[in-house]
Each structure stands twice: as C-alpha cells, then as structure tokens.
Design an enzyme around this catalytic site. Sequence first.
Site, PDB file in Angstrom:
ATOM      1  N   SER A  11      30.203   0.706   2.035  1.00  0.00           N
ATOM      2  CA  SER A  11      30.947   1.412   0.995  1.00  0.00           C
ATOM      3  C   SER A  11      30.514   2.867   0.974  1.00  0.00           C
ATOM      4  CB  SER A  11      30.659   0.781  -0.379  1.00  0.00           C
ATOM      5  OG  SER A  11      31.175   1.579  -1.427  1.00  0.00           O
ATOM      6  N   TYR A  58      24.425  -1.899  -6.940  1.00  0.00           N
ATOM      7  CA  TYR A  58      25.503  -2.048  -5.957  1.00  0.00           C
ATOM      8  C   TYR A  58      25.363  -0.976  -4.886  1.00  0.00           C
ATOM      9  CZ  TYR A  58      30.097  -1.757  -3.806  1.00  0.00           C
ATOM     10  OH  TYR A  58      31.122  -1.687  -2.893  1.00  0.00           O
ATOM     11  N   LYS A 118      24.686  -1.507  -0.681  1.00  0.00           N
ATOM     12  CA  LYS A 118      25.517  -0.970   0.393  1.00  0.00           C
ATOM     13  C   LYS A 118      24.732   0.007   1.265  1.00  0.00           C
ATOM     14  CE  LYS A 118      29.234  -3.321  -0.413  1.00  0.00           C
ATOM     15  NZ  LYS A 118      29.728  -4.317   0.543  1.00  0.00           N
TER      16      LYS A 118
END
Length: 242
Positions: free
Chosen positions: A133, A146, A150
Amino acid sequence: MRLQGKTAIVTGGGSGFGAGIARKFAAEGATVWVADINLDAAEAIAAETGARPVQVDVAANDSVAAMAAATGAVDILVNNAGITHLPKPMEDVTEEEFDRVLAVNAKSVFLTARHLVPLMKSRQHGAILNVASTAGISPRANLNWYNASKGWMITATRTMAIELAPFGIRVNALAPVAGETPLLASFMGEDTPEMRTKFLSTIPLGRFSTPDDMANAASFLCSEEASMITGVALPVDGGRTI
C-alpha cells in the site's frame, strides 16, 4: 495471453483488487485459484472467470497448508488478502485489532511462503506478488499499525527477492492508493462525499485506484515481460507518493 500455461493463486480473490487480478489473470490465459475466506465470494468469481475456488484463512497455518495441498505447485502467488483497523490514535487500537491486522497482512506472507516457496524452489521458477500500500511508503496519521504492516510487507518483498533470486523466483509488490473496494470506508473512517473529496485531493490524478489498474500492473509484473524485475514496490497511486 501473456500468462498462458501458468497457474496462479490470488488470495483475497473474492472481491476488490483480488477479484480484478483474478479476472485479468484468467483473461491472460492463466489457470487461476481464487482463494478467499469467503467461499461464496470465491465461487462467484471462479464461476465468472472459469477459475477454481478454494477457501483459506491466510492467517492460519493449517488453512494455508490445506490450500497448498489443494492447489499443488503454482507459477504465481499473489498475496492480496488484507485488512485494516479504523482510523484512530495509535494507542486506541485494541490488542485484538493489532493482532488481526498483523496476522492477515504480515503473517500470511510468511505462511504462504512456508508452504508454497518450497514447491517453487523445486521447479526453479516462480513469481510472487505482494499487495502492499502507499501507506507503507507515505504513512498517514491514525492508521499507524496498518501503515506498519504494509511497510513490513515492502521490506519482506525486498528480502524475499534477494533470497529467492538464485532459485529463479522473482518477488515484487504493488502499492495502491485506496480504491473502490470493501476497505475504502475503513480507510476514510466514513464514506461520505465530503470524505471522498478530501481523500481525492491528495491524489494528483484525482481518482481512486481501481481493480483494473491493479490487475494490469499485476499481470505485467507476474509475466515474462518483467523477467528482469524483482524486489520493487510499484506504486499504483495516481501520484499519491510523489
């Protein structure tokens, strides 16, 4: 037909980016396994594309082992399954949320490597694509863990590429900006016209990533056309990380 004769697994292939990648791979001639925790979703994409469905919880060792046993050796592995926590201050994320994000986004890459890389090594070729991401390149506040998961995936991609190169296995990553997928509302906190306008203002090309955008990039990186490319994290982000 750039993937003709290839067999591929796409995790999280029942919806969103994964479904787009599965459709593209099938159109390019690959035999595709649509792997998803939601078997109904996997079966729907499989029926549409002529692919094969398989149920898997990518965060569970026994489930990934069963998937590998069902599919056998594959030429292409796409680690697409992923989740996020809702935007909030880092200290407000619960331990359960943290554990789940790291299990699905990071541990899954370890588990699929554990069960599928030996088969690729035995054949001396393969392509692995990890869906990371832009959050792993240019983090946003309130998605801390998060973002970290990533970033982990991008580092894992690079070290996997180095270790597996002598076996003829290439490993790359895609770094999409948020797209029209089931996770969009979670990234934004709420899906309103105002939030969409605010989010889109950070993307120079002025739109979200689409499953087709991701599928086209994935098809290239997993094909022989990219035979000299390994260890990259390719942004598919409309300029978001510039």
